[in-house]
Write a protein that holds these residues in place. Sequence first.
Motif, PDB file in Angstrom:
ATOM      1  N   UNK A  45      97.944 113.073 106.599  1.00  6.89           N
ATOM      2  CA  UNK A  45      96.787 112.297 106.147  1.00  6.89           C
ATOM      3  C   UNK A  45      96.840 112.115 104.635  1.00  6.89           C
ATOM      4  N   UNK A  46      95.948 111.274 104.118  1.00  6.36           N
ATOM      5  CA  UNK A  46      95.900 111.064 102.676  1.00  6.36           C
ATOM      6  C   UNK A  46      95.573 112.384 101.974  1.00  6.36           C
ATOM      7  N   UNK A  91      99.057 117.675  92.751  1.00  7.08           N
ATOM      8  CA  UNK A  91     100.238 117.493  91.908  1.00  7.08           C
ATOM      9  C   UNK A  91     101.504 117.888  92.659  1.00  7.08           C
ATOM     10  N   UNK A  92     101.452 118.978  93.421  1.00  4.26           N
ATOM     11  CA  UNK A  92     102.613 119.394  94.219  1.00  4.26           C
ATOM     12  C   UNK A  92     102.961 118.309  95.230  1.00  4.26           C
ATOM     13  N   UNK A  93     101.946 117.745  95.885  1.00  8.19           N
ATOM     14  CA  UNK A  93     102.208 116.657  96.844  1.00  8.19           C
ATOM     15  C   UNK A  93     102.862 115.477  96.131  1.00  8.19           C
ATOM     16  N   UNK A  94     102.338 115.098  94.990  1.00 10.45           N
ATOM     17  CA  UNK A  94     102.867 113.959  94.233  1.00 10.45           C
ATOM     18  C   UNK A  94     104.338 114.174  93.899  1.00 10.45           C
ATOM     19  N   UNK A  95     104.671 115.359  93.437  1.00  9.01           N
ATOM     20  CA  UNK A  95     106.053 115.636  93.054  1.00  9.01           C
ATOM     21  C   UNK A  95     106.965 115.707  94.276  1.00  9.01           C
ATOM     22  N   UNK A  96     106.404 116.110  95.418  1.00  2.22           N
ATOM     23  CA  UNK A  96     107.219 116.210  96.633  1.00  2.22           C
ATOM     24  C   UNK A  96     107.601 114.852  97.193  1.00  2.22           C
ATOM     25  N   UNK A  97     106.954 113.774  96.722  1.00  3.24           N
ATOM     26  CA  UNK A  97     107.226 112.427  97.214  1.00  3.24           C
ATOM     27  C   UNK A  97     108.410 111.778  96.506  1.00  3.24           C
ATOM     28  N   UNK A  98     109.055 112.526  95.622  1.00  2.04           N
ATOM     29  CA  UNK A  98     110.187 111.961  94.906  1.00  2.04           C
ATOM     30  C   UNK A  98     109.776 111.083  93.747  1.00  2.04           C
ATOM     31  N   UNK A  99     108.527 111.166  93.345  1.00  2.00           N
ATOM     32  CA  UNK A  99     108.035 110.379  92.216  1.00  2.00           C
ATOM     33  C   UNK A  99     108.558 110.988  90.921  1.00  2.00           C
ATOM     34  N   UNK A 100     108.318 110.325  89.781  1.00  2.78           N
ATOM     35  CA  UNK A 100     108.771 110.881  88.503  1.00  2.78           C
ATOM     36  C   UNK A 100     108.235 112.289  88.292  1.00  2.78           C
ATOM     37  N   UNK A 101     108.941 113.102  87.511  1.00  2.00           N
ATOM     38  CA  UNK A 101     108.485 114.478  87.268  1.00  2.00           C
ATOM     39  C   UNK A 101     107.126 114.513  86.579  1.00  2.00           C
ATOM     40  N   UNK A 176      93.597 109.849  90.297  1.00  2.00           N
ATOM     41  CA  UNK A 176      94.256 108.752  89.569  1.00  2.00           C
ATOM     42  C   UNK A 176      95.024 109.254  88.346  1.00  2.00           C
ATOM     43  N   UNK A 177      94.597 110.363  87.756  1.00  2.00           N
ATOM     44  CA  UNK A 177      95.345 110.909  86.625  1.00  2.00           C
ATOM     45  C   UNK A 177      96.716 111.403  87.069  1.00  2.00           C
ATOM     46  N   UNK A 178      96.836 111.769  88.348  1.00  2.00           N
ATOM     47  CA  UNK A 178      98.109 112.251  88.881  1.00  2.00           C
ATOM     48  C   UNK A 178      99.012 111.098  89.315  1.00  2.00           C
ATOM     49  N   UNK A 179      98.433 110.096  89.972  1.00  2.00           N
ATOM     50  CA  UNK A 179      99.252 109.001  90.509  1.00  2.00           C
ATOM     51  C   UNK A 179      99.319 107.791  89.584  1.00  2.00           C
ATOM     52  N   UNK A 180      98.514 107.799  88.511  1.00  2.00           N
ATOM     53  CA  UNK A 180      98.432 106.639  87.621  1.00  2.00           C
ATOM     54  C   UNK A 180      99.765 106.284  86.973  1.00  2.00           C
ATOM     55  N   UNK A 181      99.892 105.016  86.611  1.00  2.00           N
ATOM     56  CA  UNK A 181     101.159 104.490  86.101  1.00  2.00           C
ATOM     57  C   UNK A 181     101.164 104.262  84.586  1.00  2.00           C
ATOM     58  N   UNK A 182     100.003 104.291  83.959  1.00  2.00           N
ATOM     59  CA  UNK A 182      99.961 103.969  82.534  1.00  2.00           C
ATOM     60  C   UNK A 182     100.463 105.133  81.681  1.00  2.00           C
ATOM     61  N   UNK A 183     101.130 104.817  80.568  1.00  2.65           N
ATOM     62  CA  UNK A 183     101.631 105.882  79.693  1.00  2.65           C
ATOM     63  C   UNK A 183     100.507 106.615  78.978  1.00  2.65           C
ATOM     64  N   UNK A 184     100.830 107.787  78.486  1.00  4.17           N
ATOM     65  CA  UNK A 184      99.881 108.608  77.737  1.00  4.17           C
ATOM     66  C   UNK A 184      99.374 107.822  76.534  1.00  4.17           C
ATOM     67  N   UNK A 185      98.048 107.777  76.351  1.00  5.08           N
ATOM     68  CA  UNK A 185      97.496 106.948  75.287  1.00  5.08           C
ATOM     69  C   UNK A 185      96.225 107.508  74.675  1.00  5.08           C
ATOM     70  N   UNK A 186      95.480 106.622  74.052  1.00 11.81           N
ATOM     71  CA  UNK A 186      94.285 107.013  73.302  1.00 11.81           C
ATOM     72  C   UNK A 186      93.233 107.671  74.201  1.00 11.81           C
TER      73      UNK A 186
END
Length: 306
Positions: A45-46, A91-101, A176-186
């Motif tokens: 599940x999600x 975060x563990x789930x996100x990293x287990x999906x083969x996404x960027x470190x 969204x902070x875990x899966x988000x695509x935008x670079x670190x910013x202000x």
Amino acid sequence: MADSAYRIGRDFAGRSRATAFAIVVGAYALAFLAAIAAASMLSGRHPITVLFWADIAGTVAIFLLSMVVANSSLYDPYWSVAPPLIIGGWLVWHLSQGDPPASLRHWLMLGLVTVWAVRLTANWAIGWTGLGQEDWRYVQIREDTTGRAPWWLVSFTGIQLMPTLFVFLGLLSAWPAIIGWRPFGVLDVLGVIVMVVAIGLETVADLQLRRFSADPANRGKTVDVGLWRLSRHPNYLGEIMLWWGLWLFGLAAAPNWWWTIIGPLAMVGLFLWISVPLMERRSLARRSDYAKYQQEVSVLVPWPRR
């Protein structure tokens, strides 16, 4: 009077502080296993759904054990223990999906929430004397609801389930902070600043309150030193700011998840409409100088005295 069948701590009330802490640790270990079991059954599940029901399973486990020891304060550390575990699980789930470190945003967010959690849990542990002690609010709620509703139902829904749901709402910003695509910013920098200030504010406020309360000369008096001279509830302000800082991380990473603002807004409502009024009524009843203090000092935001 409260139900005579329900005594604070019952046979556990007389146990030593060390034994009481061992019971708490064991209870939370069982709650963690219950959460893992629930997550395993929902595999596929999600991740938000999985961790939500795992969170509920952990809450139910703590609730059942709080009934065994007849002390609803067994739930108190849950507020701070659960968040880093939930964020860490996502975060563990996100990293287990083969996404960027894991990125700087991930580590900063998880690190700050963990620091907050450790500090808040330690603050609870320092002031907790054992299973003979129960939060005064729970005692009052039990007395007010006796004869109108079963205590187990009141305890589960009002004292344990409701805070769990509020905290989960606040944690939605972390996804969204875990899966988000935008670079670190202000916005991330702003999130860091807000969370660091929040943790610092809570820490200083709690230390000042503990030091004031430890002085016998201050018995029966309202704390009116340091941050407490400018805000009636600086510790609550720090707590609210923590959740806004977390939301800034989510907004920075994935702006389309802006609607997770419901989390910090819910926290504002929880403290302003429930926690603050409860504390204010108690202070007015117990301290003759509180009415004057209440007129002069801001509720949350530090402000020059009137």
